[in-house]
Design a protein around this motif. Sequence first.
Motif, short mmCIF file in Angstrom:
data_model
loop_
_atom_site.label_atom_id
_atom_site.label_comp_id
_atom_site.label_asym_id
_atom_site.label_seq_id
_atom_site.Cartn_x
_atom_site.Cartn_y
_atom_site.Cartn_z
N LEU A 192 7.29 7.72 -1.02
CA LEU A 192 6.19 7.31 -0.15
C LEU A 192 5.18 8.45 -0.19
CD1 LEU A 192 8.10 5.84 2.92
CD2 LEU A 192 7.15 4.64 0.95
N PRO A 193 4.18 8.35 -1.06
CA PRO A 193 3.27 9.47 -1.28
C PRO A 193 2.61 9.99 0.00
CG PRO A 193 2.75 7.66 -2.78
CD PRO A 193 3.84 7.20 -1.87
N ARG A 194 2.30 9.09 0.91
CA ARG A 194 1.66 9.51 2.16
C ARG A 194 2.62 9.46 3.35
NH1 ARG A 194 -3.81 9.47 0.70
NH2 ARG A 194 -4.24 8.07 -1.01
N THR A 217 0.85 -1.18 0.00
CA THR A 217 0.00 0.00 0.00
C THR A 217 0.89 1.23 0.00
OG1 THR A 217 -1.65 -1.18 1.29
CG2 THR A 217 -1.84 1.21 1.24
N ASP A 218 0.68 2.11 -0.98
CA ASP A 218 1.36 3.41 -1.06
C ASP A 218 2.88 3.30 -1.16
OD1 ASP A 218 -0.95 4.96 -1.07
OD2 ASP A 218 -1.09 4.90 1.10
N CYS A 276 4.43 3.36 4.07
CA CYS A 276 4.01 2.25 3.21
C CYS A 276 3.93 1.00 4.07
CB CYS A 276 5.01 2.04 2.08
SG CYS A 276 4.86 0.47 1.22
N TRP A 288 2.53 2.66 -6.80
CA TRP A 288 1.51 1.66 -6.47
C TRP A 288 0.70 2.13 -5.27
CZ3 TRP A 288 0.77 -2.12 -9.85
CH2 TRP A 288 1.83 -2.54 -10.64
N LYS A 289 -0.60 2.33 -5.45
CA LYS A 289 -1.47 2.66 -4.31
C LYS A 289 -1.83 1.40 -3.54
CE LYS A 289 -3.89 6.91 -5.06
NZ LYS A 289 -4.07 7.36 -3.73
N HIS A 290 -2.34 0.41 -4.24
CA HIS A 290 -2.69 -0.89 -3.65
C HIS A 290 -2.34 -1.95 -4.69
CE1 HIS A 290 -4.91 1.05 -0.43
NE2 HIS A 290 -5.48 1.79 -1.34
#
Length: 166
Positions: free
Chosen positions: A64-66, A9-10, A69, A14-16
């Motif tokens: 790491l967009p958010r 995840t993230d 991960c 790749w989001k998921h």
Amino acid sequence: MQLHSLSLTDFAGWKHLSLGNLSGCLNVLHGPNEVGKTTLLRFLREMFYGQVLAREEDLRSFLLPRGRCVGICDVETPTGRYRVERTFCLPKSFGVKAVEHVAVERLETDDVVQQDSSQGVATLQVLLSGVDEAIYRNVFAFGINEIERLALLGQTEAGSYLYDLS
């Protein structure tokens, strides 16, 4: 160690992503340019070995967009099946592993084998059976860049390991 499934995840683009029923022998990732094949290989290396961000450009390439991960891999060794879960987060400084938590759980018993992050890393090293990151990168999870550098392997432990496999 055989990889049976993975999910993330993230991580970078790749989001998921969830891949199950992977072959215990050989898995080949193929597809057009820029779809994430190399990113997926990088995820696996960092899942098993962590990531040291020594320079500012390493931090920029560790997407790491958010800011965090979560990765999960189900693996099998001669001692049983395990779930490895690793949470990455952006480090506070360069030269520090970008890891917040590592847990290894034995799947047959549903008991968490190790919960403390440092113990999780130690258990993961046991599951990897002494295969270091260079051997893993050059023998077990390689991409086009590693293939192009095969000529350099003669001078490394990874080179002798690859030679021994043939």
